[in-house]
Scaffold this motif. Structure first.
Motif, mmCIF file in Angstrom:
data_model
loop_
_atom_site.group_PDB
_atom_site.id
_atom_site.type_symbol
_atom_site.label_atom_id
_atom_site.label_comp_id
_atom_site.label_asym_id
_atom_site.label_seq_id
_atom_site.Cartn_x
_atom_site.Cartn_y
_atom_site.Cartn_z
ATOM 1 N N VAL B 141 0.769 -1.211 -0.097
ATOM 2 C CA VAL B 141 -0.125 0.121 0.088
ATOM 3 C C VAL B 141 1.022 1.207 -0.048
ATOM 4 N N ARG B 158 -4.883 4.135 6.343
ATOM 5 C CA ARG B 158 -5.448 5.184 5.382
ATOM 6 C C ARG B 158 -4.354 5.508 4.158
ATOM 7 N N ARG B 159 -5.060 5.825 3.029
ATOM 8 C CA ARG B 159 -4.083 5.925 1.949
ATOM 9 C C ARG B 159 -4.670 7.199 1.207
ATOM 10 N N GLU B 166 -8.652 6.640 1.093
ATOM 11 C CA GLU B 166 -8.913 5.248 1.250
ATOM 12 C C GLU B 166 -8.525 4.683 2.600
ATOM 13 N N THR B 167 -9.634 3.765 2.853
ATOM 14 C CA THR B 167 -9.188 2.807 4.072
ATOM 15 C C THR B 167 -8.949 1.547 3.452
ATOM 16 N N LEU B 168 -7.797 0.970 3.708
ATOM 17 C CA LEU B 168 -7.476 -0.352 3.338
ATOM 18 C C LEU B 168 -7.049 -1.286 4.217
ATOM 19 N N GLU B 169 -7.207 -2.446 4.074
ATOM 20 C CA GLU B 169 -6.834 -3.638 5.101
ATOM 21 C C GLU B 169 -5.735 -4.533 4.106
ATOM 22 N N ALA B 170 -4.571 -4.595 4.605
ATOM 23 C CA ALA B 170 -3.624 -5.587 3.857
ATOM 24 C C ALA B 170 -3.044 -6.620 4.800
#
Ligand code: FAD
Lengths: 350, 265
Positions: B141, B158-159, B166-170
């Protein structure tokens, strides 16, 4: 995972990576097509536009009207939002199958993430954030020209052996070509093996940018201010001027660090690099780090109290004045012009 | 939590001067520092490690003097450091650099997270972070502006993108590249500096990481710099210094005219 380099002779064609958001083809795609068209013509090669994720037919056809000979469209809903793994796996798959000679993308958050992944997956050379691309008439190679070291130097880079020759291109560094309704081209709809669509990153939520800040890299005009503004509430002066000019709002790091405005607005070395047609700034001294972000602005107008401020060294037009006097005066004049320019028939509706 | 922070030593940009006659960068007397954008990655790593009792490793590739950057990272609080340095690494582009760093990371062993700065202030590419992810086959990310939750099996971040956040889960392990908003870097403490001075910083060469010579340095780099020039920065601007309200008004009209010539009014 790594593939050996394709022989340059086996590679052909110019590709651009188009972007969509919520199914709408983004303007950067049209800028890339204008650039790609020139490269393709110089190489005597076809121009292909690659678009991932759902998009309307008209958006696809518009890319042909703007210069594409072919559109490769992978519409799978798994590609709706940019996710690094499926995007890089699918583009790598297409590159291996069809072997383009040149592949360019926008220097956007998407392009600058996707292309380095692709460069490793396909063993290709990649140059970041180019402001100029040319074909070397002697060798047919792509010359990739970019600013580096905070815009203090321009470097020309080439990729002698690996294909495709890849570059990301700074947004707004080229005007899109006007659409030509008579242009012919082909839209090819593709499906890809499902294992290419897997992602270990999941998009959980999205929060749109509050205001004019998010888009400063795309804006034609950016109005910015710095510490000279004295307090955050005074950004209202800047926002009003920005509205009159239909501009994005930028800021120096100093203004951001003081909490006067959000980080997406920050211009400079540790913020955003922008190339607007016009950069208007007030109460910004013009530190090296700030200037690094505006080296490719076409026109710069600066307002500062201090006649020796560095910003005047790079400004096309400068006024040594108090921004608290100048900004309202300028804004009023611009608003008045807007009003008087409006046709009489459209007035008096209320 | 085991975190690796790849860092780069760069010339301090505010001190970079160009020779006006030759257009060549004058490097003499220019201090070398940790890439300022890597400081955000170091800080974010330290905070994560402090939160859950982890280990942080600063990893740099560069000339022998880049050891100073690794020691500075230790002074800030990194548990340990490694320097990749050998003449065969010289001239590496982002492809070859990310390859060498990925081999060094493999050699070092298991980890949970790789935290990079968004880009280096000299090369300005932002390609090494994603490159490392591609070589290691890890999720990535970029443009992370905040780490919201971390571990044991995933991070939520948060990106910052053009349109917003965007909120992303990695899944872990993964690679994150962070922007300024992610953390406010601390200064080294006196104790940290003492620890840094006493620390042993292993220096690894190509054999240590099992790197094939043809993939390193200039030889292993797909791109070549063919020309460097310094564009003239000075614009011959028209600067007005109004002395009274009438002159100010004329200067403002000058701005309006300028905007009009650009078709912006
Ligand atoms: C690693 C690093 C990264 C950095 N990254 C960035 C970056 O990305 N972006 C960035 O901007 N900076 C960056 N900086 C910071 C930079 O060095 C400067 O500190 C910063 O740009 C100063 O912001 P400023 O111009 O708003 O403030 P100042 O330098 O304080 O300038 C304020 C100006 O406002 C003028 N002024 C005051 N009152 C008035 C008035 N009433 N009317 C008109 N003019 C007035 C003053 O004359 C002065 O010129 C970075 C620094 C470092 C070390």
């Amino acid at each position: 995972m790594k593939e050996t380099a394709a022989l340059p002779a086996a590679a052909s064609g110019v590709w651009v990576f188009a972007e969509q958001r919520a199914g709408i083809v983004q303007p950067i795609s049209h800028e890339l097509l204008a650039r790609g068209r020139r490269l393709a013509d110089a190489r005597g090669a076809p121009l292909t536009s690659v678009l991932l994720g759902p998009a309307g037919d008209d958006g696809l056809r518009e890319m042909i009207r703007r210069g594409a000979d072919r559109v490769l469209h992978v519409a799978d809903p798994a590609l709706q939002d940019f996710l690094p793994e499926p995007y890089s796996a699918v583009t790598a798959h297409l590159v291996r199958e069809r072997r383009p000679d040149i592949f360019i993308a926008g220097a956007t958050t998407t392009g600058r993430t996707l292309m380095p992944l692709l460069a490793v997956l396909c063993h290709a050379g990649l140059t970041a954030d180019c402001t100029q691309l040319e074909i070397d008439p002697a060798t047919g190679e792509l010359l990739q020209i970019r600013p580096a070291i905070g815009g203090n130097i321009m470097a020309t880079i080439r990729t002698p052996l690996c294909r495709p020759q890849m570059a990301t291109v700074r947004p707004r560094s080229m005007k899109p070509a006007p659409p030509d309704p008579g242009r012919a081209g082909e839209i090819e709809r593709l499906t890809v093996p499902p294992e290419l669509l897997r992602s270990r990153v999941r998009r959980v939520a999205f929060e749109p940018a509050d205001d004019e800040g998010g888009g400063i890299q795309k804006a034609e005009v950016v109005v910015a201010a710095g510490r000279g503004l004295k307090k955050g509430a005074n950004f209202d002066l800047v926002r009003r001027l920005a509205r009159a000019l239909n501009a994005g709002v930028g800021a120096s790091r100093d203004a951001v660090d003081r909490g006067w405005i959000g980080y997406p607005h920050q211009v400079g070395l540790s913020g955003k690099t922008i190339s607007p047609r016009l950069y208007f700034c007030a109460g910004i001294s013009g530190s090296v780090q700030h200037l690094a972000g505006i080296k490719t602005a076409e026109h710069i107008i600066a307002v500062n109290l201090n006649p020796d401020a560095q910003i005047f060294k790079v400004a096309d037009y400068g006024v040594v004045a108090d921004l608290f006097e100048l900004l309202p005066l300028l804004t009023e004049k611009l608003e008045a012009r807007k009003k008087s320019a409006r046709a009489p028939g459209t007035e008096g509706s209320g | 939590m085991d975190i690796i922070v790849p860092i780069k030593q760069v010339p301090e940009t505010s001190k970079v001067r160009m020779d006006p006659n030759t257009g060549v960068m004058i490097r003499e007397g220019v201090e070398s520092i940790i890439n300022p954008l890597d400081l955000y990655a170091i800080e974010a790593a330290l905070q994560l490690a402090e939160g859950c009792g982890g280990r942080t490793t600063a990893l740099s590739m560069g000339p022998a003097k880049a050891e100073a950057a690794v020691r500075e990272a230790i002074a800030m609080g990194c548990t340990e450091g490694v320097l990749l340095s050998h003449r065969s690494f010289a001239g590496s582009d982002t492809w070859a650099t990310s390859f060498a760093l990925s081999l060094a990371i493999r050699k070092r062993g298991a980890f949970d997270l790789i935290l990079c700065g968004e880009r280096a202030t000299d090369g300005d590419t932002g390609q090494v972070g994603p490159g490392i992810a591609a070589w290691l086959g890890l999720p990535v990310v970029t443009y992370v502006s905040r780490i919201l939750e971390c571990g044991p099996r995933a991070v939520v971040v948060r990106r910052m993108i053009e349109e917003g956040y965007e909120t992303l889960e990695a899944e872990l392990p993964c690679v994150l590249t962070v922007v300024k908003e992610a953390a406010y870097p601390r200064l080294p403490t006196l104790r940290g500096k003492q620890r840094a001075r006493a620390a042993t910083v292993p220096v690894w060469g190509p054999e240590d990481i099992g790197a094939p010579a043809e993939s390193l340095g200039l030889k292993g780099s797909p791109t070549r710099v063919v020309k460097v020039e310094s564009p003239s920065l000075a614009r011959h601007g028209d600067v007005r210094t109004p002395k009274d309200p009438a002159e100010l008004e004329r200067a403002v009209d000058g701005i309006v005219d300028y905007l009009e010539r650009l078709g912006l009014t």
